[in-house]
Design an enzyme around this catalytic site. Structure first.
Site, PDB file in Angstrom:
ATOM      1  N   CYS A   2       0.788  -1.230   0.000  1.00  0.00           N
ATOM      2  CA  CYS A   2       0.000   0.000   0.000  1.00  0.00           C
ATOM      3  C   CYS A   2       0.822   1.284   0.000  1.00  0.00           C
ATOM      4  O   CYS A   2       2.035   1.293   0.092  1.00  0.00           O
ATOM      5  CB  CYS A   2      -0.967   0.015   1.179  1.00  0.00           C
ATOM      6  SG  CYS A   2      -1.873  -1.532   1.383  1.00  0.00           S
ATOM      7  N   ARG A  50      -4.566   0.672  -1.644  1.00  0.00           N
ATOM      8  CA  ARG A  50      -4.364  -0.674  -1.113  1.00  0.00           C
ATOM      9  C   ARG A  50      -3.875  -1.676  -2.154  1.00  0.00           C
ATOM     10  O   ARG A  50      -4.424  -1.776  -3.245  1.00  0.00           O
ATOM     11  CB  ARG A  50      -5.669  -1.213  -0.507  1.00  0.00           C
ATOM     12  CG  ARG A  50      -5.449  -2.543   0.225  1.00  0.00           C
ATOM     13  CD  ARG A  50      -6.728  -3.151   0.736  1.00  0.00           C
ATOM     14  NE  ARG A  50      -6.443  -4.345   1.528  1.00  0.00           N
ATOM     15  CZ  ARG A  50      -7.287  -5.336   1.720  1.00  0.00           C
ATOM     16  NH1 ARG A  50      -8.507  -5.276   1.206  1.00  0.00           N
ATOM     17  NH2 ARG A  50      -6.940  -6.405   2.433  1.00  0.00           N
ATOM     18  N   LEU A  51      -2.837  -2.406  -1.762  1.00  0.00           N
ATOM     19  CA  LEU A  51      -2.432  -3.631  -2.440  1.00  0.00           C
ATOM     20  C   LEU A  51      -2.814  -4.757  -1.496  1.00  0.00           C
ATOM     21  O   LEU A  51      -2.207  -4.940  -0.439  1.00  0.00           O
ATOM     22  CB  LEU A  51      -0.924  -3.640  -2.703  1.00  0.00           C
ATOM     23  CG  LEU A  51      -0.353  -4.908  -3.346  1.00  0.00           C
ATOM     24  CD1 LEU A  51      -0.929  -5.120  -4.737  1.00  0.00           C
ATOM     25  CD2 LEU A  51       1.175  -4.842  -3.413  1.00  0.00           C
ATOM     26  N   GLY A  78       2.556  -1.881   4.602  1.00  0.00           N
ATOM     27  CA  GLY A  78       3.535  -2.884   4.992  1.00  0.00           C
ATOM     28  C   GLY A  78       2.913  -4.161   5.503  1.00  0.00           C
ATOM     29  O   GLY A  78       1.758  -4.477   5.212  1.00  0.00           O
ATOM     30  N   GLU A  79       3.694  -4.896   6.256  1.00  0.00           N
ATOM     31  CA  GLU A  79       3.248  -6.162   6.829  1.00  0.00           C
ATOM     32  C   GLU A  79       3.782  -6.296   8.254  1.00  0.00           C
ATOM     33  O   GLU A  79       4.960  -6.030   8.510  1.00  0.00           O
ATOM     34  CB  GLU A  79       3.753  -7.359   6.012  1.00  0.00           C
ATOM     35  CG  GLU A  79       3.351  -7.361   4.549  1.00  0.00           C
ATOM     36  CD  GLU A  79       1.868  -7.578   4.319  1.00  0.00           C
ATOM     37  OE1 GLU A  79       1.178  -8.023   5.273  1.00  0.00           O
ATOM     38  OE2 GLU A  79       1.399  -7.306   3.201  1.00  0.00           O
ATOM     39  N   ASP A 102      -3.875  -7.570   9.403  1.00  0.00           N
ATOM     40  CA  ASP A 102      -2.868  -7.091  10.352  1.00  0.00           C
ATOM     41  C   ASP A 102      -3.073  -5.618  10.679  1.00  0.00           C
ATOM     42  O   ASP A 102      -2.695  -5.156  11.758  1.00  0.00           O
ATOM     43  CB  ASP A 102      -1.451  -7.347   9.827  1.00  0.00           C
ATOM     44  CG  ASP A 102      -1.162  -6.690   8.483  1.00  0.00           C
ATOM     45  OD1 ASP A 102      -2.113  -6.343   7.770  1.00  0.00           O
ATOM     46  OD2 ASP A 102       0.027  -6.551   8.129  1.00  0.00           O
ATOM     47  N   SER A 377      13.097 -11.516  -1.143  1.00  0.00           N
ATOM     48  CA  SER A 377      14.361 -11.094  -1.726  1.00  0.00           C
ATOM     49  C   SER A 377      15.519 -11.363  -0.776  1.00  0.00           C
ATOM     50  O   SER A 377      15.352 -11.374   0.450  1.00  0.00           O
ATOM     51  CB  SER A 377      14.297  -9.592  -2.049  1.00  0.00           C
ATOM     52  OG  SER A 377      15.578  -9.060  -2.320  1.00  0.00           O
TER      53      SER A 377
END
Length: 612
Positions: A2, A50-51, A78-79, A102, A377
C-alpha cells in the site's frame, strides 16, 4: 503493502479540501492498485491506496475504531509478520476484532499501548494514526527503514506520504531543491532524515514522529546497540539458521501468490532454498524468477565487481531446490527504452538511480507481477553479514570515508558528481559534504570497551552499511517494486537477525576465511556446492556495448534539443563524450550518460526549482 498520505492542519477545515487529499492519494495508485479510500475530518485528512495481501475482503482502509472518548483512525503500509500472536494477546486483554487483517491488529495495539506499540511489532511498516481524543498524529516507521515515509511540516500542521510525490501534490509543498538536496543526489550515502526536497523530511527508521497542537517531535524506539556476543561458532551458526527458518516461515504468509527472487548468489539462493523447503512441507512448489541479459553468460567478461555471470548458478539452485523457475531476459533496446527510464525515475522521485540496474529491476518486477503479488528477496544480506568486497579490502577498511566510496573511486575515479558543471561542483563541494557526513555517522556508532582497534573498525564499517548504505538499496527496492504493485519482502532485515549478527565479532563473520561465513554455513545444507563456493557477485549489469551506444545517442539528442537539465551538467565533457567511438565508451562514460538521462527525466516530471 500500500501507499499512505495525509494532511493535518489545526487551523484549516479539511472537509473542504477533499479534492486535494484525493490528488495526494492518487499519485500512489501504483502502490495500491486494488482499492483506495480517504477519511476526512475538520483537522485531519487520511488517504490510502491498497495492495491487498492479507484478508482481501476485510482489510479496507482507512480503518477506524470507536472508543468511549472518540475515534481513532489508521492508514497503514507494509506487513506485521507477528500479527497473529499479537491478536491473540490483545484478545486476552479484552479486544475484539472484526477482520483477519494485520492493520486492525496494529490499530488495536495502539489502543492498548499507545506510542509503545511499535516495540511490539515485527515487520516492515510505515503508518499513521490519528487520535481524535487528543488531536494527535503518530507517524511510525519500521526499525530498518524498509518501508518509506516522508513528512512536510506546514505553518499549522503537517503533510505526509509514502512517497514525496504524494506530498508534492499538495499546493502547500514547494518543489524546491537546494544545495543540500543536490548533495544527497550525488554523494552516494543516505543522510538519515534527509529527503532532497527543501522543507521535506523522511521519518527515520526506528522512529516515531508525533504531531499535535504543541508542534512536532521525534522519538527513537529502536537503534543498534553494542552488546557482548557470548555464543561460540557452532552456536552462532545454529542460531542464525534458527532465526532464518522462523523469518522465512513468517514472511511466506500471504493470501495471494508469492515467489522468490533468485540471482544465484548466496543470499537469494538461501532464501529460495529455505522457502522451497518450507513450502514443500505444505505440498507446494516454490516459484523463482531471475533477471538476465541477452548473451550475458556466453560473452561475460570479469570486471572489478563481478567475477562470474549469474545464469549458471541460478539454474543450479533452481534444479537443486526444485523451484518452478523463469528467467526474465532483457535486450539492450528494452533496457534503454525511454519509457522504462521514465517509469523508474518517476518511481524513485529522484535522479539518483543505478542506471541499467534500476531499469532491469523495474522490468523484472513488472514481469513477476504478472504471476505473483509477493516476492521474497535476498536484499541486505551483504550489509548484515559483511559480503561486499570492500569489507575485506585493507585499503577500504582503513579509508577515512565510507568504504564503498573508497572502492567506487577506484572503479570510477571521477566520482558520481563528475557529470555536473565545474561551477556546480564547486558550489556543492561534495567532498566536504561526504567528509562531514562520514564523521557524523562514525560519531553515532555504539562501541564496546575492550574491543581491539581492528574489531572497533569493523563494527564501524558494519554500522555504516546498516544505517547509510542499505537504505539506498531498500529505497530502490521499494520504489521499483511498488511502481508495479509488487510487494517485496526482505527476510535479512528482520531486526532480530540484524541485532544478533551486528554483535558477532568480525572473526566469526569470516571464520572460514570467506565473506558471510555465518550465512554460508547456516544454509550450506540446502544449497548446491557451486553456490556455497561462489565468490560474492553484486546485482547484475549488462555488458552489452550496444546498450552504451544507445545511451550515447539519447544524450546526443538531449544536447540537440537543448534540454534544461544540461544547465547543471558539464557540457564540455558531454560534447566530447557523444563524439566518441561507441565501441570505446568506458564504464565511467556510460554511468555519466545514465545520470544525464535520469536528470532530464526528473526535470521533465517535476520541474524542480534548483537553488544553489
Amino acid at each position: 503493502m500500500c501507499g499512505i498520505s495525509g494532511w493535518i492542519d489545526f487551523q484549516r477545515d479539511l472537509t473542504r479540501e477533499q479534492s486535494v487529499i484525493d490528488a495526494m492519494c492518487e499519485t500512489m495508485a501504483c502502490r495500491g492498485p486494488d482499492a483506495g479510500g480517504t477519511w476526512v475530518r475538520p483537522h485531519a485528512a487520511l488517504g490510502h491506496r491498497r495492495l491487498a495481501i492479507i484478508d482481501l475482503p476485510g482489510g479496507a482502509q482507512p480503518m477506524e475504531v470507536d472508543t468511549p472518548d472518540g475515534k481513532v483512525a489508521i492508514v497503514y503500509s507494509g506487513e506485521t509478520y507477528n500479527f497473529t500472536e499479537l491478536r491473540d494477546e490483545l484478545r486476552r486483554r479484552g479486544h475484539r476484532f472484526d477482520t483477519d487483517s494485520d492493520t486492525e491488529v496494529v490499530l488495536h495495539a495502539y489502543l492498548e499501548w499507545g506510542a509503545q506499540l511499535a516495540e511490539h511489532l515485527n515487520g516492515m511498516f510505515a503508518f499513521a494514526v490519528w487520535d481524535t481524543r487528543t488531536d494527535q498524529l503518530l507517524l511510525v516507521r519500521d526499525r530498518m527503514g524498509i518501508k518509506p515515509l516522508y513528512y512536510y511540516p506546514t505553518e499549522h500542521g503537517v503533510l505526509f506520504g509514502s512517497e514525496p510525490k504524494a506530498i508534492l501534490a499538495n499546493p502547500l509543498a514547494e518543489k524546491v531543491v537546494g544545495a543540500d538536496g543536490l548533495r544527497e543526489l550525488f554523494a552516494m550515502t543516505k543522510t538519515p532524515g534527509a529527503a532532497v526536497w527543501e522543507g521535506m523530511r523522511e521519518v527515520q527508521p526506528g522512529t516515531i514522529v508525533t504531531v499535535d497542537r504543541k508542534g512536532l517531535r521525534e522519538t527513537t524506539y529502536w537503534q543498534l546497540r553494542a552488546v557482548e556476543h557470548t555464543d561460540d561458532q557452532r552456536t552462532s551458526v545454529a542460531h542464525v539458521r534458527e532465526l532464518l527458518d522462523d523469518i522465512v516461515a513468517r514472511q511466506l504468509i500471504s493470501d495471494v501468490p508469492r515467489c522468490v527472487l533468485l540471482s544465484g548468489g548466496l543470499d537469494s539462493s538461501a532464501i529460495t532454498a529455505l522457502s522451497g523447503q518450507q513450502l514443500a512441507r505444505k505440498g507446494e512448489q516454490v516459484r523463482s524468477f531471475a533477471v538476465d541479459f541477452v548473451g550475458q553468460t556466453e560473452n561475460f567478461q570479469p570486471d572489478p565487481m563481478r567475477d562470474t555471470p549469474d545464469g549458471p548458478y541460478v539454474h543450479d539452485v533452481a534444479e537443486h531446490v526444485g523451484s518452478r523457475h523463469q528467467d526474465i531476459v532483457l535486450d539492450p533496446d528494452t533496457l534503454a527504452d525511454p519509457a522504462v527510464r521514465r517509469a523508474s525515475v518517476g518511481a524513485r522521485d529522484f535522479p539518483m538511480g543505478l542506471g541499467d540496474m534500476d531499469q532491469s529491476l523495474y522490468l523484472l518486477f513488472k514481469a513477476i507481477r504478472g504471476h505473483s503479488t509477493v516476492a521474497l528477496s535476498g536484499e541486505s544480506a551483504d550489509e548484515v553479514f559483511g559480503g561486499y568486497k570492500w569489507f575485506h579490502d585493507p585499503q577500504a577498511q582503513q579509508a577515512d570515508t565510507f568504504p564503498w566510496l573508497a572502492m567506487f573511486t577506484d572503479v570510477h575515479p571521477g566520482g558520481r558528481s563528475e557529470v555536473l558543471a565545474p561551477e556546480v561542483r564547486a558550489a556543492l563541494d561534495i567532498d566536504t559534504f561526504i567528509a562531514d557526513s562520514y564523521r557524523q555517522a562514525v560519531s553515532e556508532v555504539p562501541l564496546r570497551d575492550g574491543d581491539s582497534d581492528f574489531e572497533r573498525r569493523m563494527r564501524i564499517i558494519c554500522y555504516l552499511h546498516l544505517t547509510r548504505f542499505v537504505r539506498i538499496l531498500l529505497d530502490r527496492k521499494d520504489r521499483m517494486s511498488m511502481a508495479v504493485g509488487l510487494e517485496v519482502r526482505v527476510p535479512f532485515c528482520d531486526h532480530r537477525l540484524v541485532e544478533y549478527v551486528f554483535n558477532t565479532p568480525w572473526s566469526l563473520k569470516t571464520f572460514d576465511g570467506r565473506e558471510k561465513s555465518l550465512l554460508r554455513h547456516a544454509a550450506a545444507d540446502v544449497l548446491p556446492k557451486s553456490v556455497v563456493e561462489r565468490v560474492k557477485s553484486p546485482y547484475p549489469s549488462t555488458q552489452d556495448p550496444k546498450y552504451a551506444a544507445v545511451l550515447q545517442k539519447q544524450v546526443a539528442q538531449l544536447v540537440s534539443d537543448g534540454d534544461p537539465a544540461l544547465a547543471l551538467c558539464d557540457e564540455k565533457w558531454i560534447n566530447e563524450a557523444i563524439k566518441q567511438d561507441p565501441a570505446q565508451i568506458d564504464t565511467f562514460a556510460r554511468h555519466t550518460f545514465e545520470r544525464v538521462l535520469d536528470m532530464s527525466v526528473w526535470f521533465d516530471i517535476h520541474h524542480p526549482t534548483v537553488k544553489l
